[in-house]
Scaffold this active site. Sequence first.
Site, PDB file in Angstrom:
ATOM      1  N   ASP A  89      26.889 -55.727  23.314  1.00 59.08           N
ATOM      2  CA  ASP A  89      27.301 -56.633  24.405  1.00 59.08           C
ATOM      3  C   ASP A  89      28.524 -57.468  24.026  1.00 59.08           C
ATOM      4  OD1 ASP A  89      25.285 -57.616  22.562  1.00 59.08           O
ATOM      5  OD2 ASP A  89      25.455 -59.528  23.622  1.00 59.08           O
ATOM      6  N   GLY A 148      20.293 -63.863   4.783  1.00 61.93           N
ATOM      7  CA  GLY A 148      19.718 -64.699   5.832  1.00 61.93           C
ATOM      8  C   GLY A 148      19.367 -63.802   7.001  1.00 61.93           C
ATOM      9  N   HIS A 149      18.089 -63.716   7.315  1.00 59.99           N
ATOM     10  CA  HIS A 149      17.664 -62.870   8.429  1.00 59.99           C
ATOM     11  C   HIS A 149      17.183 -63.762   9.565  1.00 59.99           C
ATOM     12  CE1 HIS A 149      16.935 -59.357   5.441  1.00 59.99           C
ATOM     13  NE2 HIS A 149      18.196 -59.566   5.695  1.00 59.99           N
ATOM     14  N   THR A 154      24.159 -67.076   8.368  1.00 53.42           N
ATOM     15  CA  THR A 154      22.859 -67.747   8.453  1.00 53.42           C
ATOM     16  C   THR A 154      22.605 -68.559   7.187  1.00 53.42           C
ATOM     17  OG1 THR A 154      22.147 -65.749   9.589  1.00 53.42           O
ATOM     18  CG2 THR A 154      20.424 -67.256   8.950  1.00 53.42           C
ATOM     19  N   GLY A 206      22.167 -57.235  11.497  1.00 58.75           N
ATOM     20  CA  GLY A 206      21.073 -57.527  12.428  1.00 58.75           C
ATOM     21  C   GLY A 206      19.745 -57.018  11.888  1.00 58.75           C
ATOM     22  N   LYS A 207      19.631 -56.962  10.561  1.00 57.30           N
ATOM     23  CA  LYS A 207      18.395 -56.442   9.955  1.00 57.30           C
ATOM     24  C   LYS A 207      17.191 -57.325  10.279  1.00 57.30           C
ATOM     25  CE  LYS A 207      20.222 -56.238   5.908  1.00 57.30           C
ATOM     26  NZ  LYS A 207      21.636 -56.431   6.280  1.00 57.30           N
ATOM     27  N   ASP A 262      24.693 -58.477   7.377  1.00 53.71           N
ATOM     28  CA  ASP A 262      24.720 -59.172   8.674  1.00 53.71           C
ATOM     29  C   ASP A 262      24.730 -58.211   9.861  1.00 53.71           C
ATOM     30  OD1 ASP A 262      24.934 -61.567   7.220  1.00 53.71           O
ATOM     31  OD2 ASP A 262      27.110 -61.315   7.100  1.00 53.71           O
ATOM     32  N   ARG A 293      19.169 -58.329 -20.446  1.00 50.56           N
ATOM     33  CA  ARG A 293      17.787 -58.392 -20.977  1.00 50.56           C
ATOM     34  C   ARG A 293      17.434 -59.764 -21.554  1.00 50.56           C
ATOM     35  NH1 ARG A 293      19.844 -53.275 -23.767  1.00 50.56           N
ATOM     36  NH2 ARG A 293      21.570 -54.708 -23.512  1.00 50.56           N
ATOM     37  N   GLN A 344      21.525 -57.550   2.670  1.00 50.89           N
ATOM     38  CA  GLN A 344      22.945 -57.200   2.542  1.00 50.89           C
ATOM     39  C   GLN A 344      23.205 -55.807   3.153  1.00 50.89           C
ATOM     40  OE1 GLN A 344      21.436 -58.411  -0.697  1.00 50.89           O
ATOM     41  NE2 GLN A 344      21.854 -60.429   0.123  1.00 50.89           N
TER      42      GLN A 344
HETATM   43  P1  IMP Z   1      26.450 -63.138  -3.833  1.00 52.02           P
HETATM   44  O1  IMP Z   1      25.468 -62.104  -3.404  1.00 52.02           O
HETATM   45  O2  IMP Z   1      26.069 -64.536  -3.414  1.00 52.02           O
HETATM   46  O3  IMP Z   1      26.780 -63.039  -5.294  1.00 52.02           O
HETATM   47  O4  IMP Z   1      27.835 -62.845  -3.072  1.00 52.02           O
HETATM   48  C1  IMP Z   1      28.599 -61.677  -3.323  1.00 52.02           C
HETATM   49  C2  IMP Z   1      29.212 -61.146  -2.031  1.00 52.02           C
HETATM   50  O5  IMP Z   1      28.191 -60.631  -1.186  1.00 52.02           O
HETATM   51  C3  IMP Z   1      29.950 -62.206  -1.205  1.00 52.02           C
HETATM   52  O6  IMP Z   1      31.028 -61.574  -0.544  1.00 52.02           O
HETATM   53  C4  IMP Z   1      28.911 -62.621  -0.184  1.00 52.02           C
HETATM   54  O7  IMP Z   1      29.505 -63.163   0.978  1.00 52.02           O
HETATM   55  C5  IMP Z   1      28.235 -61.286   0.085  1.00 52.02           C
HETATM   56  N1  IMP Z   1      26.865 -61.426   0.570  1.00 52.02           N
HETATM   57  C6  IMP Z   1      25.762 -61.706  -0.149  1.00 52.02           C
HETATM   58  N2  IMP Z   1      24.673 -61.728   0.641  1.00 52.02           N
HETATM   59  C7  IMP Z   1      25.094 -61.445   1.877  1.00 52.02           C
HETATM   60  C8  IMP Z   1      24.419 -61.273   3.130  1.00 52.02           C
HETATM   61  O8  IMP Z   1      23.201 -61.397   3.254  1.00 52.02           O
HETATM   62  N3  IMP Z   1      25.199 -60.943   4.189  1.00 52.02           N
HETATM   63  C9  IMP Z   1      26.550 -60.764   4.092  1.00 52.02           C
HETATM   64  N4  IMP Z   1      27.213 -60.902   2.940  1.00 52.02           N
HETATM   65  C10 IMP Z   1      26.493 -61.233   1.841  1.00 52.02           C
END
Ligand code: IMP
Length: 429
Positions: A340, A43-44, A306, A16-17, A14, A146, A231
């Site tokens: 900001d 979520g971007h 998001t 801001g990618k 999160d 696998r 992530q």
């Molecule tokens: P999972 O990827 O859904 O298995 O979640 C594992 C951990 O990664 C949790 O703490 C989620 O909130 C975090 N997480 C997964 N994807 C994102 C992301 O895009 N942004 C922020 N945290 C994420």
Amino acid sequence: MARNRVLVGVQWGDEGKGAEGDRMSQDPDVDIVIRYGGGNNAGHRVKVNGQTFDLHQVPVGVIFGKIVLLGNGMAINPIELVFDEIQKLRDAGVNVSSILISDRASLVMPWHIEEDRLREESSDGPNKIGTTKRGIGQCYRDDADRIGLRANILAFSQDRFESVVEAKLEEAVKSIKALYPSFDVESFVAKFPWQDLENARLYLAPLIIDLPSYVWKAIEEGNGILAEGAQGAMLDLRLGTYPFVTSSHPTIAGALDGCSLSAKDITDVFGISKAYTTRVGLGPFPTRMAPVVEEGIREKGAEFGTTTGRGRNCGWLDLVQLKYACRLNGVDALTITKIDVLSGLEKIQICVAYRLNGRIIDYVPADLGQVEPIYETVDGWEEDLANCQKFEDLPLNCQAYIRKIETIGVPVKRISKGPERADVIVLAA
Ligand code: IMP
């Protein structure tokens, strides 16, 4: 020679990618954007000319007509990809004909999502991670075991595809039932979305490619690649805050395997970090702010996921963590986002070291839950940054804050001060 860049989040995601990937994708040197890992747990959010796009699996470059590839390291949910994400992009008038998918990507199947949900909802002890309940961990687990399914099967004939899926479905429901006796196998099997899967397969089959040979040829022909992460480094399965991590490698290691690039192919690594820190889900977060400050930052920074809509936990910037993530990824330059959001704070805290068992340390230990942050407190700034066009226009305390970040040994090259594309200050080299 064309450049092959990697954009990597250097916190807990999160950062801001989306917006940064959007800006980088517009560079004429970028011909192909490859999302290298994760799935629709990401979520971007990108705002373009007043339109908001929420991308989960498709790289943001699609909005600018770049060739976009879903990489080897992804966990792809085919139904959501076609009927949610691609459909919404089409509805918004985006040309989606440039999307291609690695035949080596893993497939998230409905049973993965069901198991993720059951696990998260049934466990309140040490097994709870606070996942996004998108079946990501279960999908990667099967891949490591696998027994997973990969995107190559989407190009099979309908009969062959269905017989492969049917056999896996049978195995999967048995093992879920053994773990979660309340799981209603009959109802799950009766509701299995065969038709949606088949329709998704029909749409995706022509998009499946042999990604390594595609990428290597593109490089030979002089095309520039942007590897877009999802992530952040602290959620890396191996090097993040295990076990409160995702199940893939958001770090540069994931970029290499997810795009089939060698280390020698990479020319630049761009790290992206917020001016403060956020984290969703469970797990250690040493610099979490006091509730009243956190509340203000969450509201002002619109810190809600998001993907899940969950409120994010907010904390001060952690330079120990940031230095670790930059070193790990070989970051050449940093983008600092949402500066900001800090405007108006009288004092700002910056974590410069940790205390662990009475000792002061300057590294990230495997168990971040045991450390206590040591802060330096700096003066904040009151001014609105909307009209700041260059670094020198920023309030002096804000400039000092950025310079403080650079003490980790990585230059800050861009500072974003709002969600729109134009809200970026580029620092002179
Ligand atoms: P999972 O990827 O859904 O298995 O979640 C594992 C951990 O990664 C949790 O703490 C989620 O909130 C975090 N997480 C997964 N994807 C994102 C992301 O895009 N942004 C922020 N945290 C994420």
